[in-house]
Write a protein that holds these residues in place. Structure first.
Motif, mmCIF file in Angstrom:
data_model
loop_
_atom_site.group_PDB
_atom_site.id
_atom_site.type_symbol
_atom_site.label_atom_id
_atom_site.label_comp_id
_atom_site.label_asym_id
_atom_site.label_seq_id
_atom_site.Cartn_x
_atom_site.Cartn_y
_atom_site.Cartn_z
ATOM 1 N N ALA A 76 1.222 -1.402 0.112
ATOM 2 C CA ALA A 76 -0.260 -0.050 0.174
ATOM 3 C C ALA A 76 0.752 1.254 0.171
ATOM 4 N N LEU A 77 1.716 1.275 0.739
ATOM 5 C CA LEU A 77 2.682 2.521 0.910
ATOM 6 C C LEU A 77 3.623 2.370 -0.370
ATOM 7 N N PHE A 78 4.452 1.457 -1.075
ATOM 8 C CA PHE A 78 4.265 1.806 -2.358
ATOM 9 C C PHE A 78 4.129 2.341 -3.057
ATOM 10 N N SER A 79 2.525 1.639 -3.427
ATOM 11 C CA SER A 79 2.444 2.886 -4.490
ATOM 12 C C SER A 79 1.560 4.010 -4.290
ATOM 13 N N VAL A 80 0.910 4.277 -2.921
ATOM 14 C CA VAL A 80 1.168 5.685 -2.640
ATOM 15 C C VAL A 80 2.831 6.460 -3.236
ATOM 16 N N GLY A 81 3.280 5.992 -2.914
ATOM 17 C CA GLY A 81 4.712 6.379 -3.383
ATOM 18 C C GLY A 81 4.916 6.511 -4.644
ATOM 19 N N LEU A 82 4.597 5.599 -5.631
ATOM 20 C CA LEU A 82 4.704 5.210 -7.128
ATOM 21 C C LEU A 82 3.880 6.222 -7.663
ATOM 22 N N LEU A 83 2.489 6.549 -7.916
ATOM 23 C CA LEU A 83 1.502 7.849 -7.504
ATOM 24 C C LEU A 83 2.153 8.770 -7.452
ATOM 25 N N VAL A 84 3.155 9.460 -5.943
ATOM 26 C CA VAL A 84 3.920 10.783 -5.741
ATOM 27 C C VAL A 84 4.357 10.304 -7.383
ATOM 28 N N ALA A 85 5.669 9.910 -7.349
ATOM 29 C CA ALA A 85 6.598 10.083 -8.329
ATOM 30 C C ALA A 85 6.019 9.618 -10.035
ATOM 31 N N ALA A 86 4.629 9.430 -10.110
ATOM 32 C CA ALA A 86 3.881 9.245 -11.593
ATOM 33 C C ALA A 86 3.607 11.097 -11.354
ATOM 34 N N ILE A 87 2.774 12.039 -11.085
ATOM 35 C CA ILE A 87 2.408 12.400 -11.108
ATOM 36 C C ILE A 87 2.907 14.047 -10.571
ATOM 37 N N ALA A 88 4.077 14.071 -10.034
ATOM 38 C CA ALA A 88 5.544 15.179 -9.366
ATOM 39 C C ALA A 88 5.818 15.333 -10.442
ATOM 40 N N PRO A 89 6.025 16.804 -10.773
ATOM 41 C CA PRO A 89 6.294 17.154 -12.286
ATOM 42 C C PRO A 89 8.178 16.535 -12.349
ATOM 43 N N THR A 90 8.804 16.870 -11.143
ATOM 44 C CA THR A 90 10.175 17.262 -10.155
ATOM 45 C C THR A 90 10.511 16.136 -9.488
ATOM 46 N N ALA A 91 12.013 16.308 -9.046
ATOM 47 C CA ALA A 91 12.357 15.422 -8.102
ATOM 48 C C ALA A 91 12.105 16.478 -7.524
ATOM 49 N N ARG A 92 11.931 18.044 -7.044
ATOM 50 C CA ARG A 92 11.958 18.246 -5.728
ATOM 51 C C ARG A 92 10.617 18.657 -5.460
ATOM 52 N N MET A 93 9.238 18.508 -6.329
ATOM 53 C CA MET A 93 7.930 18.458 -6.191
ATOM 54 C C MET A 93 8.134 16.849 -5.625
ATOM 55 N N ALA A 94 8.340 16.231 -6.160
ATOM 56 C CA ALA A 94 8.352 14.520 -5.682
ATOM 57 C C ALA A 94 8.760 14.666 -4.114
ATOM 58 N N THR A 95 9.764 15.247 -3.967
ATOM 59 C CA THR A 95 10.203 15.717 -1.745
ATOM 60 C C THR A 95 9.349 15.854 -1.130
ATOM 61 N N ALA A 96 8.866 16.648 -2.253
ATOM 62 C CA ALA A 96 7.789 17.734 -1.404
ATOM 63 C C ALA A 96 6.450 17.517 -0.771
ATOM 64 N N VAL A 97 5.566 16.585 -1.578
ATOM 65 C CA VAL A 97 4.975 16.066 -2.350
ATOM 66 C C VAL A 97 5.083 15.055 -0.549
ATOM 67 N N GLY A 98 6.120 14.008 -0.985
ATOM 68 C CA GLY A 98 6.096 12.771 0.095
ATOM 69 C C GLY A 98 6.469 13.383 2.022
ATOM 70 N N MET A 99 7.269 14.701 1.425
ATOM 71 C CA MET A 99 7.206 14.932 2.875
ATOM 72 C C MET A 99 6.266 15.172 3.465
ATOM 73 N N LEU A 100 5.122 16.070 2.640
ATOM 74 C CA LEU A 100 3.919 16.193 3.412
ATOM 75 C C LEU A 100 3.546 14.749 4.221
ATOM 76 N N LEU A 101 3.011 13.817 2.652
ATOM 77 C CA LEU A 101 2.287 12.647 3.176
ATOM 78 C C LEU A 101 2.961 12.011 3.614
ATOM 79 N N PHE A 102 4.714 11.973 4.748
ATOM 80 C CA PHE A 102 5.096 11.172 5.615
ATOM 81 C C PHE A 102 4.758 12.061 6.190
ATOM 82 N N PHE A 103 4.720 13.575 7.031
ATOM 83 C CA PHE A 103 4.511 14.045 8.508
ATOM 84 C C PHE A 103 2.367 13.455 8.641
ATOM 85 N N VAL A 104 2.060 13.383 7.662
ATOM 86 C CA VAL A 104 0.498 14.084 8.156
ATOM 87 C C VAL A 104 0.153 12.352 7.813
ATOM 88 N N ASN A 105 0.900 11.421 7.838
ATOM 89 C CA ASN A 105 0.413 10.092 7.821
ATOM 90 C C ASN A 105 1.325 9.301 9.241
#
Lengths: 238, 304
Positions: free
Chosen positions: A141-170
Motif C-alpha cells: 500500500a505504501l509503495f503504491s502511494v509513493g509510486l503515485l507521487v512519483a507518477a504525478i510529480a513534475p520534478t524531483a523537488r516536487m516529489a520530495t515535497a509531496v512525499g514529505m507532506l504525506l510522510f508527516f501527515v501519516n
C-alpha cells in the motif's frame, strides 16, 4: 542474468551507496529496537508493541514516501528513463527494479526488527501469519502511494515535497509519532484509513497475538489496488 | 537505400508548431548535420526519428521501420545520445557501460569502448564526478555500445571547452570510419562545416536548405573576394567581362575582384591566357556562417 535482474542489482548497489538512506531504513529501526529494548521491559501491556510497530512503520514510510518518489522522479527529470527508452530495455525495468530494491530493503528491515527485538528481550510477533500479512499489505500500500507521487510529480523537488507532506501527515495520524493510546479518538479514526496508520495498527495487533483487524487489511488492499492502478496509468517516462 | 527517410514531418505542441513539413533523407555512411538555432525544431525532429515523440503528420522511416509502431526493432540498431540526459550520480563509468551492454544482443566489448573513448582511467569514477567532456564521451560510448547502424548525437559538444570540442570532433569522424551513419544535431557552424557530409538547415520548424557545406555556401551566392598584384597592367574589361565577376577595384598596386561561383578559376585562367601573373594572391571566401545568415536572416552565434 536477465536485464531485469541486472537493472535491479544496479539499483540495489546505488541504494547501498547512499549512507543516509541505509541509516534511515535499516539503522534507525535497529536503533529503536535496541534503545527501547534497554529502557522498557516488555510485559503483558500491549503498549510494548508500539516499538516494533514504530520501527517498521517509520522505515517503510521513509522508503515509500521519501526515497521512492524522489529517486524515480529524479530519474525522469534527469532523462534517465527517456534514455532507456532508446535501448532494447524498457524504462519500466527501472521502476520494477526500484520496487524490488524497496521490497528487499523492507524485508531485511523486518528481519532486523524481529531478530534484534528478540535478542534484546521483545517477544516474537504473537500471530506470525497475521504479521506477515500486515507487513506485506502495508508495504504494498505504501509503495503504491509513493509510486503515485512519483507518477504525478513534475520534478524531483516536487516529489520530495509531496512525499514529505504525506510522510508527516501519516506519521501523525497513524499513531507512529505518538502511540495511538495517547491520541484523541478522531485522529485514530482518520489513522485507520491512512496507509501508515493501518499498517501500524495491523503490525501492532499481530505482534500482540491477534489477527489484524479486517478494516485495516481492507484499507491496505484497497489503497494498493487504487493507487497502484492510478500510478500505472499516470506514470510518464519523460 | 536511404537509412532515414523523413517526409513532411509535422509536430506541434500545445501552443506552437515545433516542426512543419520537414523532409530529408540520410544516406548510409554519411555524417548528416541538422543545423539551426535553439528552438528551431532540430531536437524535436530527431526525437521523432528516435521514436521518442509521435509525429502529428508526415512519415518517418528508419532503416525501413516506423520508429513508433515498430519501436522494438530499432533500439538495437540506432544508438542515441540525448541532449541533457544524465545517469545516476553514483553510478560508475564501468558499471554504466557494463549495464547498458547487457541490454543488447550483440554489444561492442565495453572494455574496448572504455579505451577507445579515453575513459579507461575513469572506469571507477562515479558519473557525478566526471567532467563535461568525460560525460559526453561516456554518452557517445553508450550510444555505440549496441553496435548500431546509426548514431544520433544531439548537441554533442554543447558546454564543452574548445579543446574538448575539437577532440570530440575527431571521435565523431572515428565513428563514421567504422561504418556507422551519424546524425549530428548542432548549433555550431564550425562543427557542421568540419564534420558533415550534408547539412539540413532548420529554422522555425522548416528545412530552409539541404546541401553539402560547400553547396550551402555557394547556393546563397555569397560574394567571394580575390586580391592580387598583377605582374602587368590588366586591360579594362578583361576581368569585368567575365560572368563570374561583379566588380573590380584598384587599390594601390592591387586589384580587388569580387564575384560569385567559380570566381578564382575564371580569373586565374583569363590572367594566364594573357600571361599575367597574380602575385600576393589572397582569396576571401564566404563561410557557412554567411550562408546561414543569408538563409535564416539570423546570426547563429547571436540567437543562441
Amino acid at each position: 542474468m536477465s536485464a531485469q535482474t541486472r537493472v535491479a542489482a544496479s539499483e540495489l548497489r546505488l541504494f547501498l551507496r547512499e549512507p543516509a538512506a541505509v541509516a534511515a531504513t535499516l539503522g534507525l529501526p535497529l536503533l529503536i529496537m535496541v534503545s527501547f529494548g534497554l529502557i522498557i521491559t516488555p510485559d503483558g501491556d500491549p503498549i510494548f508493541t508500539y516499538f516494533p510497530g514504530l520501527a517498521i512503520s517509520f522505515s517503510l514510510a521513509i522508503l515509500s514516501l521519501n526515497l521512492l518518489p524522489t529517486i524515480l522522479a529524479g530519474y525522469r527529470e534527469k532523462g534517465i528513463l527517456r534514455r532507456l527508452y532508446t535501448t532494447p530495455v524498457h524504462p519500466s525495468k527501472v521502476l520494477i527494479g526500484q520496487l524490488l530494491v524497496a521490497s528487499a530493503v523492507a524485508v531485511a528491515m523486518a528481519l532486523v526488527v524481529v531478530v534484534s527485538g528478540r535478542l534484546i528481550g521483545f517477544p516474537l510477533p504473537g500471530q506470525p501469519m497475521g504479521f506477515v500479512l500486515a507487513f506485506v499489505l502495508g508495504s504494498l500500500a505504501l509503495f503504491s502511494v509513493g509510486l503515485l507521487v512519483a507518477a504525478i510529480a513534475p520534478t524531483a523537488r516536487m516529489a520530495t515535497a509531496v512525499g514529505m507532506l504525506l510522510f508527516f501527515v501519516n506519521m501523525f495520524t497513524g499513531g507512529v509519532f505518538t502511540p495511538r493510546e495517547a491520541l484523541p479518538g478522531f485522529l485514530n479514526r482518520i489513522g485507520d484509513f491512512m496507509p501508515l496508520g493501518a499498517t501500524m495498527q495491523a503490525v501492532r495487533d499481530s505482534w500482540a497475538g491477534h489477527f489484524p483487524q479486517l478494516l485495516h487489511l481492507v484499507v491496505l488492499a484497497t489503497i494498493t489496488v487504487v493507487f497502484g492502478l492510478a500510478s500505472a496509468r499516470l506514470f510518464r517516462w519523460e | 537505400m536511404d537509412v532515414i527517410e523523413v517526409d513532411r514531418l509535422h509536430k506541434r505542441y500545445r501552443d506552437h508548431v515545433a516542426v512543419r513539413d520537414v523532409s530529408f533523407t540520410v544516406r548510409p555512411g554519411e555524417i548528416f548535420g541538422v543545423l539551426g538555432p535553439n528552438g528551431a525544431g532540430k531536437t524535436t525532429a530527431v526525437e521523432c526519428v528516435a521514436g521518442l515523440r509521435v509525429p502529428d503528420g508526415g512519415t518517418v522511416r528508419v532503416l525501413g521501420l516506423d520508429p513508433r509502431r515498430e519501436h522494438d526493432a530499432l533500439p538495437s540498431r540506432v544508438g542515441v545520445q540525448l541532449q541533457e540526459s544524465q545517469l545516476p550520480e553514483k553510478m560508475r563509468v564501468r558499471e554504466a557501460l557494463r549495464l547498458y551492454s547487457s541490454f543488447y544482443a550483440d554489444p561492442v566489448d565495453w572494455r574496448r569502448l572504455l579505451d577507445d573513448w579515453g575513459l579507461a582511467d575513469k572506469a571507477n569514477t562515479p558519473f557525478g564526478k566526471l567532467s563535461g567532456g568525460q560525460k559526453q564521451r561516456l554518452f557517445i560510448a553508450l550510444a555505440l555500445i549496441g553496435n548500431p547502424d546509426i548514431a544520433v548525437l544531439d548537441e554533442l559538444t554543447t558546454g564543452l571547452d574548445p579543446q574538448a570540442r575539437r577532440d570530440t570532433w575527431g571521435l565523431v569522424e572515428d565513428i563514421r570510419a567504422r561504418g556507422v551513419t551519424v546524425v549530428l544535431v548542432t548549433h555550431f557552424m564550425e562543427e557542421a562545416e568540419r564534420l558533415c557530409d550534408r547539412i539540413a538547415v532548420i529554422d522555425r520548424g522548416r528545412v530552409v536548405a539541404l546541401d553539402t557545406p560547400a553547396g550551402l555556401v555557394s547556393t546563397v551566392a555569397a560574394e567571394q573576394r580575390i586580391r592580387f598584384r598583377p605582374s602587368a597592367p590588366v586591360p579594362d574589361g578583361l576581368l569585368t567581362d567575365l560572368p563570374e565577376v561583379t566588380s573590380v577595384r584598384r587599390v594601390g598596386p592591387q586589384l580587388h575582384v569580387t564575384g560569385t561561383g567559380d570566381l578564382l578559376q575564371a580569373v586565374t585562367s583569363v590572367l594566364a591566357r594573357h600571361r599575367i601573373v597574380a602575385a600576393e594572391l589572397r582569396v576571401e571566401q564566404a563561410s557557412l556562417d554567411d550562408a546561414f545568415v543569408a538563409l535564416t536572416g539570423k546570426n547563429l552565434e547571436d540567437v543562441r
